[in-house]
Design a protein around this motif. Structure first.
Motif, PDB file in Angstrom:
ATOM      1  N   ARG A   1       0.843  -1.210   0.000  1.00 31.10           N
ATOM      2  CA  ARG A   1       0.000   0.000   0.000  1.00 31.10           C
ATOM      3  C   ARG A   1       0.876   1.257   0.000  1.00 31.10           C
ATOM      4  N   TYR A   2       1.964   1.204   0.771  1.00 37.88           N
ATOM      5  CA  TYR A   2       2.929   2.312   0.769  1.00 37.88           C
ATOM      6  C   TYR A   2       3.491   2.541  -0.629  1.00 37.88           C
ATOM      7  N   ARG A   3       3.866   1.418  -1.277  1.00 41.33           N
ATOM      8  CA  ARG A   3       4.435   1.514  -2.629  1.00 41.33           C
ATOM      9  C   ARG A   3       3.446   2.134  -3.610  1.00 41.33           C
ATOM     10  N   GLU A   4       2.176   1.681  -3.490  1.00 42.48           N
ATOM     11  CA  GLU A   4       1.130   2.205  -4.379  1.00 42.48           C
ATOM     12  C   GLU A   4       0.982   3.715  -4.193  1.00 42.48           C
ATOM     13  N   ARG A   5       1.032   4.142  -2.910  1.00 44.46           N
ATOM     14  CA  ARG A   5       0.901   5.577  -2.627  1.00 44.46           C
ATOM     15  C   ARG A   5       2.063   6.351  -3.246  1.00 44.46           C
ATOM     16  N   ARG A   6       3.280   5.762  -3.109  1.00 51.41           N
ATOM     17  CA  ARG A   6       4.456   6.447  -3.674  1.00 51.41           C
ATOM     18  C   ARG A   6       4.345   6.525  -5.202  1.00 51.41           C
ATOM     19  N   LYS A   7       3.795   5.446  -5.794  1.00 56.80           N
ATOM     20  CA  LYS A   7       3.643   5.424  -7.254  1.00 56.80           C
ATOM     21  C   LYS A   7       2.638   6.478  -7.688  1.00 56.80           C
ATOM     22  N   LYS A   8       1.540   6.583  -6.900  1.00 54.25           N
ATOM     23  CA  LYS A   8       0.487   7.546  -7.233  1.00 54.25           C
ATOM     24  C   LYS A   8       1.054   8.959  -7.211  1.00 54.25           C
ATOM     25  N   ASN A   9       1.920   9.219  -6.221  1.00 56.08           N
ATOM     26  CA  ASN A   9       2.559  10.539  -6.126  1.00 56.08           C
ATOM     27  C   ASN A   9       3.690  10.701  -7.130  1.00 56.08           C
ATOM     28  N   ALA A  10       3.969   9.610  -7.857  1.00 55.16           N
ATOM     29  CA  ALA A  10       5.025   9.593  -8.886  1.00 55.16           C
ATOM     30  C   ALA A  10       6.352  10.114  -8.355  1.00 55.16           C
ATOM     31  N   VAL A  11       6.760   9.582  -7.200  1.00 58.94           N
ATOM     32  CA  VAL A  11       8.069   9.953  -6.634  1.00 58.94           C
ATOM     33  C   VAL A  11       9.120   9.020  -7.230  1.00 58.94           C
ATOM     34  N   PHE A  12      10.229   9.588  -7.657  1.00 59.68           N
ATOM     35  CA  PHE A  12      11.305   8.782  -8.252  1.00 59.68           C
ATOM     36  C   PHE A  12      11.990   7.980  -7.151  1.00 59.68           C
TER      37      PHE A  12
ATOM     38  N   ASN B   1      11.532  34.902 -20.398  1.00 63.81           N
ATOM     39  CA  ASN B   1      11.553  35.572 -21.702  1.00 63.81           C
ATOM     40  C   ASN B   1      10.665  36.821 -21.606  1.00 63.81           C
ATOM     41  N   GLU B   2      11.291  38.008 -21.594  1.00 63.66           N
ATOM     42  CA  GLU B   2      10.545  39.258 -21.396  1.00 63.66           C
ATOM     43  C   GLU B   2       9.623  39.568 -22.566  1.00 63.66           C
ATOM     44  N   GLN B   3      10.000  39.146 -23.774  1.00 65.30           N
ATOM     45  CA  GLN B   3       9.205  39.486 -24.962  1.00 65.30           C
ATOM     46  C   GLN B   3       7.798  38.887 -24.912  1.00 65.30           C
ATOM     47  N   ASN B   4       7.688  37.628 -24.502  1.00 65.91           N
ATOM     48  CA  ASN B   4       6.339  37.033 -24.478  1.00 65.91           C
ATOM     49  C   ASN B   4       5.840  36.705 -23.058  1.00 65.91           C
ATOM     50  N   GLY B   5       6.608  37.096 -22.035  1.00 70.78           N
ATOM     51  CA  GLY B   5       6.167  36.920 -20.640  1.00 70.78           C
ATOM     52  C   GLY B   5       6.034  35.466 -20.201  1.00 70.78           C
ATOM     53  N   THR B   6       6.915  34.628 -20.744  1.00 69.73           N
ATOM     54  CA  THR B   6       6.877  33.204 -20.337  1.00 69.73           C
ATOM     55  C   THR B   6       8.232  32.779 -19.764  1.00 69.73           C
ATOM     56  N   TYR B   7       8.168  31.694 -18.981  1.00 70.19           N
ATOM     57  CA  TYR B   7       9.395  31.088 -18.469  1.00 70.19           C
ATOM     58  C   TYR B   7       9.751  29.905 -19.369  1.00 70.19           C
ATOM     59  N   GLU B   8      10.956  29.954 -19.930  1.00 68.78           N
ATOM     60  CA  GLU B   8      11.412  28.833 -20.769  1.00 68.78           C
ATOM     61  C   GLU B   8      12.095  27.812 -19.859  1.00 68.78           C
ATOM     62  N   CYS B   9      11.513  26.629 -19.810  1.00 70.47           N
ATOM     63  CA  CYS B   9      12.004  25.593 -18.894  1.00 70.47           C
ATOM     64  C   CYS B   9      12.387  24.338 -19.672  1.00 70.47           C
ATOM     65  N   LYS B  10      13.533  23.803 -19.293  1.00 72.42           N
ATOM     66  CA  LYS B  10      14.017  22.591 -19.947  1.00 72.42           C
ATOM     67  C   LYS B  10      14.495  21.627 -18.868  1.00 72.42           C
ATOM     68  N   GLY B  11      14.144  20.362 -18.998  1.00 73.68           N
ATOM     69  CA  GLY B  11      14.576  19.405 -17.992  1.00 73.68           C
ATOM     70  C   GLY B  11      14.047  18.010 -18.258  1.00 73.68           C
ATOM     71  N   TYR B  12      13.921  17.217 -17.166  1.00 74.85           N
ATOM     72  CA  TYR B  12      13.472  15.823 -17.280  1.00 74.85           C
ATOM     73  C   TYR B  12      12.373  15.541 -16.256  1.00 74.85           C
ATOM     74  N   ILE B  13      11.420  14.689 -16.673  1.00 77.97           N
ATOM     75  CA  ILE B  13      10.300  14.334 -15.795  1.00 77.97           C
ATOM     76  C   ILE B  13       9.975  12.850 -15.937  1.00 77.97           C
ATOM     77  N   LEU B  14       9.451  12.260 -14.857  1.00 79.18           N
ATOM     78  CA  LEU B  14       9.000  10.863 -14.924  1.00 79.18           C
ATOM     79  C   LEU B  14       7.765  10.787 -15.803  1.00 79.18           C
ATOM     80  N   ARG B  15       7.718   9.824 -16.694  1.00 79.81           N
ATOM     81  CA  ARG B  15       6.574   9.706 -17.613  1.00 79.81           C
ATOM     82  C   ARG B  15       5.261   9.500 -16.838  1.00 79.81           C
ATOM     83  N   ALA B  16       5.344   8.812 -15.679  1.00 77.82           N
ATOM     84  CA  ALA B  16       4.133   8.513 -14.904  1.00 77.82           C
ATOM     85  C   ALA B  16       3.663   9.702 -14.061  1.00 77.82           C
ATOM     86  N   HIS B  17       4.443  10.781 -14.042  1.00 81.51           N
ATOM     87  CA  HIS B  17       4.103  11.928 -13.189  1.00 81.51           C
ATOM     88  C   HIS B  17       2.863  12.652 -13.716  1.00 81.51           C
ATOM     89  N   PRO B  18       1.944  13.085 -12.791  1.00 79.99           N
ATOM     90  CA  PRO B  18       0.723  13.784 -13.231  1.00 79.99           C
ATOM     91  C   PRO B  18       1.006  15.038 -14.071  1.00 79.99           C
TER      92      PRO B  18
END
Length: 413
Positions: A183-194, A386-403
């Motif tokens: 049950r603990y594992r399932e909860r951790r999976k649901k929270n998508a913790v690496f 990015n001041e021109q269009n008012g957005t934050y440009e973000c690059k990185g990695y995420i778990l595929r199962a993450h919400p």
């Protein structure tokens, strides 16, 4: 400290070097169990003697050594069959145990949690059951008539029944604990913790590294099997990304099958991991054999598809002939060096990206909550406004199962 004579038998398929390390390891196990080896006895044979493990001449030599050194126990570097144990005890007139029983004794003294204690007791009972026998005449059959059974046989049956009942009780209790853990594992999976699992040969330095990386206080000692119960703690990586790190029981050559079975629920932690860190003691002359033992045990557990990296520990006392294996990405460090621990954090962060999905997104400035989540729940490598269009440009990695994974796709550049 108990005085111990250790006995080993070298078969044709085992080379001299490996046999020598195996006997040294047995001596380390004896030391861990608070014993002192007074003398080794070894023999080269084509096959194990079915009745006494070693040959007749060596048994006579062992009898003389027992008379000379008066040890408390004789320990064999192999698993003895019930009949071999009986015969040797009779001939030597002293307590005889084998490598398996010694490991079980160490495990019994190391278990801290309820689950650990139950698992060890289960392994011990499964080991004892086929080895129960009547102790001399007082427990033997009484003659007299056809089919007459003596009280000893009845006692033996009572003991067996009691042990079987206790085994069933323990299995039922462990089932509840295993369900709880799941049950603990399932909860951790649901929270998508690496999740990262530390695996390695016993005494490779897993607990020391675990403590340095997570600021935990699990038991660390230069002894075999210092850790028995799996511990899970949070580890914050240099980018701010938080993962869960689990310290597991150490592996060993010829780990008793009863133990592998008993500790299966503990070792399930490894199966559920997103990434495995294999810790190897680079100062041990037999480190290659240790690596092979871990690989074959992971195979036995069915853990072959999880990404893995190797951490060679004890750089400060590295063996002169040490060469890292090309099998996985690796790093050579000392768990006692703070700079090395920082390097390891960076190495882990880089290594685990292989088990994740890259993202490159432009997120509006009003999405404050999402931006905060990216910093803690993903590996954020580039964060630029990015001041021109008012957005934050973000690059990185995420778990595929993450919400957040699906949400990020809507902001894909």
């Amino acid at each position: 400290m108990e005085k111990v004579i250790t006995v080993g038998c070298q078969l044709p398929h085992v080379d001299d070097e490996r046999f020598s390390y195996s006997m040294e390891e047995l001596a380390s196990l004896v030391h861990t169990a608070n014993g002192e080896v007074v003398i080794h006895l070894t023999q080269k044979r084509e096959t194990i003697h079915p009745a006494t493990y070693i040959g007749k001449g060596k048994v006579e030599e062992l009898v003389h050594l027992v008379e000379q050194f008066a040890p408390d126990v004789v320990i064999f570097n192999d698993e003895l069959s019930p009949s071999q144990n009986r015969n040797l005890t009779k001939l030597l007139n002293i307590r005889v145990i084998d490598r398996t029983q010694l490991i079980l004794d160490i495990f019994a003294s190391r278990a801290r949690s309820k689950e650990g204690k139950l698992q060890v007791e289960l392994a011990q009972l499964q080991y004892i059951l086929p080895r129960l026998s009547g102790q001399g005449a007082e427990l033997s059959r009484l003659g007299g008539g056809i089919g007459t059974r003596g009280p000893g046989e009845a006692k033996l049956e009572t003991d067996r029944r009691h042990i079987r009942r206790r085994i069933d009780e323990i299995k039922a209790q462990l089932k509840v604990i295993v369900e709880h853990r799941e049950r603990y594992r399932e909860r951790r999976k649901k929270n998508a913790v690496f999740q990262i699992a530390l695996v390695g040969y016993t005494n490779a330095g897993k607990s020391t590294l675990f403590n340095r990386l997570t600021n935990a206080d699990s038991f660390e000692e230069n002894l075999l099997f210092a850790t028995l119960d799996p511990l899970t703690r949070k580890l914050v990586l240099p980018s701010g990304y938080t993962v869960l790190l689990t310290d597991t029981v150490g592996f060993i050559q010829d780990l008793p099958t009863t133990l592998v079975a008993a500790f299966r629920s503990t070792l399930e932690e490894v199966k559920e991991a997103d990434f495995i860190l294999h810790i190897v003691d680079s100062s041990n002359p037999d480190y290659i054999q240790h690596e092979q033992t871990v690989y074959s045990l992971l195979e036995e557990l069915g853990v072959t598809t999880i990404p893995m990296a190797t951490v060679y520990n004890k750089r400060d006392i590295v063996h002169p002939n040490f060469v890292p294996s090309p099998k996985t990405d690796s790093i050579l460090i000392s768990a006692l060096n703070e700079n090395d621990v920082q390097k390891l954090r960076q190495f882990i962060e880089t290594a685990i990206t292989e088990a994740m999905e890259p993202y490159d997104v432009a997120i509006p400035a009003f999405e404050g909550k999402l931006l905060a989540q990216l910093k803690t729940e993903t590996i954020l490598q580039i964060f630029h406004y990015n001041e021109q269009n008012g957005t934050y440009e973000c690059k990185g990695y995420i778990l595929r199962a993450h919400p957040l994974y699906e949400q990020l796709r809507t902001y894909q550049k």
